[in-house]
Scaffold this active site. Sequence first.
Site, PDB file in Angstrom:
ATOM      1  N   LEU A  99       0.827  -1.219   0.000  1.00 36.46           N
ATOM      2  CA  LEU A  99       0.000   0.000   0.000  1.00 36.46           C
ATOM      3  C   LEU A  99       0.860   1.268   0.000  1.00 36.46           C
ATOM      4  CD1 LEU A  99      -2.557  -1.066   2.770  1.00 36.46           C
ATOM      5  CD2 LEU A  99      -3.007  -0.938   0.298  1.00 36.46           C
ATOM      6  N   SER A 114       1.742  -1.541  -7.362  1.00 35.90           N
ATOM      7  CA  SER A 114       1.463  -2.733  -8.205  1.00 35.90           C
ATOM      8  C   SER A 114       0.363  -3.581  -7.573  1.00 35.90           C
ATOM      9  CB  SER A 114       2.734  -3.528  -8.484  1.00 35.90           C
ATOM     10  OG  SER A 114       3.556  -3.706  -7.351  1.00 35.90           O
TER      11      SER A 114
HETATM   12  N1  LIG Z   1      -5.190   7.293  -6.311  1.00 37.88           N
HETATM   13  C1  LIG Z   1      -3.979   6.952  -5.859  1.00 37.88           C
HETATM   14  N2  LIG Z   1      -3.774   5.711  -5.349  1.00 37.88           N
HETATM   15  C2  LIG Z   1      -2.549   5.383  -4.901  1.00 37.88           C
HETATM   16  N3  LIG Z   1      -1.455   6.201  -4.919  1.00 37.88           N
HETATM   17  C3  LIG Z   1      -1.628   7.451  -5.422  1.00 37.88           C
HETATM   18  C4  LIG Z   1      -2.880   7.867  -5.896  1.00 37.88           C
HETATM   19  N4  LIG Z   1      -2.745   9.150  -6.336  1.00 37.88           N
HETATM   20  C5  LIG Z   1      -1.471   9.513  -6.137  1.00 37.88           C
HETATM   21  N5  LIG Z   1      -0.783   8.491  -5.599  1.00 37.88           N
HETATM   22  C6  LIG Z   1       0.671   8.535  -5.368  1.00 37.88           C
HETATM   23  O1  LIG Z   1       1.235   7.727  -6.417  1.00 37.88           O
HETATM   24  C7  LIG Z   1       2.046   6.713  -5.871  1.00 37.88           C
HETATM   25  C8  LIG Z   1       1.650   5.334  -6.432  1.00 37.88           C
HETATM   26  O2  LIG Z   1       2.078   5.192  -7.739  1.00 37.88           O
HETATM   27  P1  LIG Z   1       2.386   3.752  -8.305  1.00 37.88           P
HETATM   28  O3  LIG Z   1       2.895   3.982  -9.688  1.00 37.88           O
HETATM   29  O4  LIG Z   1       3.232   3.011  -7.360  1.00 37.88           O
HETATM   30  O5  LIG Z   1       0.929   3.093  -8.336  1.00 37.88           O
HETATM   31  S1  LIG Z   1       0.443   1.787  -9.128  1.00 37.88           S
HETATM   32  O6  LIG Z   1       1.484   0.767  -8.970  1.00 37.88           O
HETATM   33  O7  LIG Z   1       0.227   2.133 -10.516  1.00 37.88           O
HETATM   34  O8  LIG Z   1      -0.803   1.390  -8.460  1.00 37.88           O
HETATM   35  C9  LIG Z   1       1.842   6.688  -4.399  1.00 37.88           C
HETATM   36  O9  LIG Z   1       3.151   6.593  -3.886  1.00 37.88           O
HETATM   37  P2  LIG Z   1       3.551   5.643  -2.687  1.00 37.88           P
HETATM   38  O10 LIG Z   1       2.936   6.299  -1.481  1.00 37.88           O
HETATM   39  O11 LIG Z   1       5.057   5.720  -2.686  1.00 37.88           O
HETATM   40  O12 LIG Z   1       3.051   4.247  -2.918  1.00 37.88           O
HETATM   41  C10 LIG Z   1       1.160   8.008  -4.059  1.00 37.88           C
HETATM   42  O13 LIG Z   1       2.113   8.935  -3.592  1.00 37.88           O
HETATM   43  N1  LIG Z   2       9.328  -0.643   9.619  1.00 36.06           N
HETATM   44  C1  LIG Z   2       9.193   0.303   8.683  1.00 36.06           C
HETATM   45  N2  LIG Z   2       9.467   0.010   7.391  1.00 36.06           N
HETATM   46  C2  LIG Z   2       9.312   0.978   6.454  1.00 36.06           C
HETATM   47  N3  LIG Z   2       8.911   2.242   6.685  1.00 36.06           N
HETATM   48  C3  LIG Z   2       8.625   2.572   7.965  1.00 36.06           C
HETATM   49  C4  LIG Z   2       8.737   1.625   9.003  1.00 36.06           C
HETATM   50  N4  LIG Z   2       8.378   2.226  10.138  1.00 36.06           N
HETATM   51  C5  LIG Z   2       8.066   3.485   9.834  1.00 36.06           C
HETATM   52  N5  LIG Z   2       8.215   3.734   8.523  1.00 36.06           N
HETATM   53  C6  LIG Z   2       7.941   5.024   7.858  1.00 36.06           C
HETATM   54  O1  LIG Z   2       6.818   4.848   7.009  1.00 36.06           O
HETATM   55  C7  LIG Z   2       6.921   5.715   5.877  1.00 36.06           C
HETATM   56  C8  LIG Z   2       6.826   4.878   4.611  1.00 36.06           C
HETATM   57  O2  LIG Z   2       6.843   5.737   3.493  1.00 36.06           O
HETATM   58  P1  LIG Z   2       7.366   5.292   2.077  1.00 36.06           P
HETATM   59  O3  LIG Z   2       8.647   4.555   2.194  1.00 36.06           O
HETATM   60  O4  LIG Z   2       7.312   6.482   1.187  1.00 36.06           O
HETATM   61  O5  LIG Z   2       6.234   4.210   1.664  1.00 36.06           O
HETATM   62  P2  LIG Z   2       5.733   3.816   0.202  1.00 36.06           P
HETATM   63  O6  LIG Z   2       6.881   3.967  -0.741  1.00 36.06           O
HETATM   64  O7  LIG Z   2       5.284   2.390   0.354  1.00 36.06           O
HETATM   65  O8  LIG Z   2       4.610   4.753  -0.081  1.00 36.06           O
HETATM   66  C9  LIG Z   2       8.266   6.427   5.991  1.00 36.06           C
HETATM   67  O9  LIG Z   2       8.036   7.696   6.566  1.00 36.06           O
HETATM   68  C10 LIG Z   2       9.055   5.519   6.944  1.00 36.06           C
HETATM   69  O10 LIG Z   2      10.033   6.224   7.685  1.00 36.06           O
END
Ligand SMILES: Nc1ncnc2c1ncn2[C@@H]1O[C@H](COP(=O)(O)OS(=O)(=O)O)[C@@H](OP(=O)(O)O)[C@H]1O
Ligand SMILES: Nc1ncnc2c1ncn2[C@@H]1O[C@H](COP(=O)(O)OP(=O)(O)O)[C@@H](O)[C@H]1O
Length: 196
Positions: free
Chosen positions: A32, A105
Amino acid sequence: MNNIVWHKTSVTLAERIGSNGHNPCIIWYTGLSGSGKSTIANVVDRKLYERGCHSYVLDGDNVRHGLNKDLGFDDVSRVENIRRITEVANLMTDAGLIVGTAFISPFMADREQARKLAASRFIEVYVDTPLAVCEQRDPKGLYKKARAGDIPHFTGISSPYEPPVMPEVHLRTASLNVEEAAEQVIQALIEKDIIS
Ligand SMILES: Nc1ncnc2c1ncn2[C@@H]1O[C@H](COP(=O)(O)OS(=O)(=O)O)[C@@H](OP(=O)(O)O)[C@H]1O
Ligand SMILES: Nc1ncnc2c1ncn2[C@@H]1O[C@H](COP(=O)(O)OP(=O)(O)O)[C@@H](O)[C@H]1O
């Protein structure tokens, strides 16, 4: 494919593996938003760099600024996003690199297609963080906006996430710190003979 012929490369993958001193692979992080994919992938990448490995992280947010900036978050766009990433990651492994892909993904079929193309060079890492924990972390404030109805198709809230069934590495981040999680990935790379 009509009128298109595969051109052999003059430098072989075996030669690249020989000079790099490690095998290439795709480390496919899935989970997520806010689960910890980018954080863990970057700590692993730093560890690989310090071991002298040739590696790179493809990150959802970064790739969506360039290559995939034409894509949104409806199901069709996400499928296309992952299809392109799969192709790019495969080119990068063909160049000898250890590639981390940090994308939500959400669909199992897309991850299985990536696994199929990469054959034995695929390590799926499930960054397993409960929605409630991701929502509490909310590093970018996106869950708050999604709950307020300001972001449509938000994964875990208004768009599905299909968890892996048999990932090579299963990281339950609610009970693992970042360092422990990254070390589990490094151990998996050693066990699979990617690095020594
Ligand atoms: N609607 C919606 N749902 C989920 N995420 C959203 C959305 N809109 C913007 N974002 C931002 O885009 C990042 C996810 O992009 P991805 O390319 O990893 O998504 S996917 O694999 O195509 O589902 C995701 O980054 P991560 O938090 O690093 O996962 C979000 O910052
Ligand atoms: N055990 C852990 N593993 C990974 N991230 C953690 C953990 N505990 C706390 N965090 C925090 O959770 C957040 C995760 O954000 P991020 O790495 O950008 O997630 P994603 O790429 O899945 O969106 C960061 O701020 C990170 O410091």
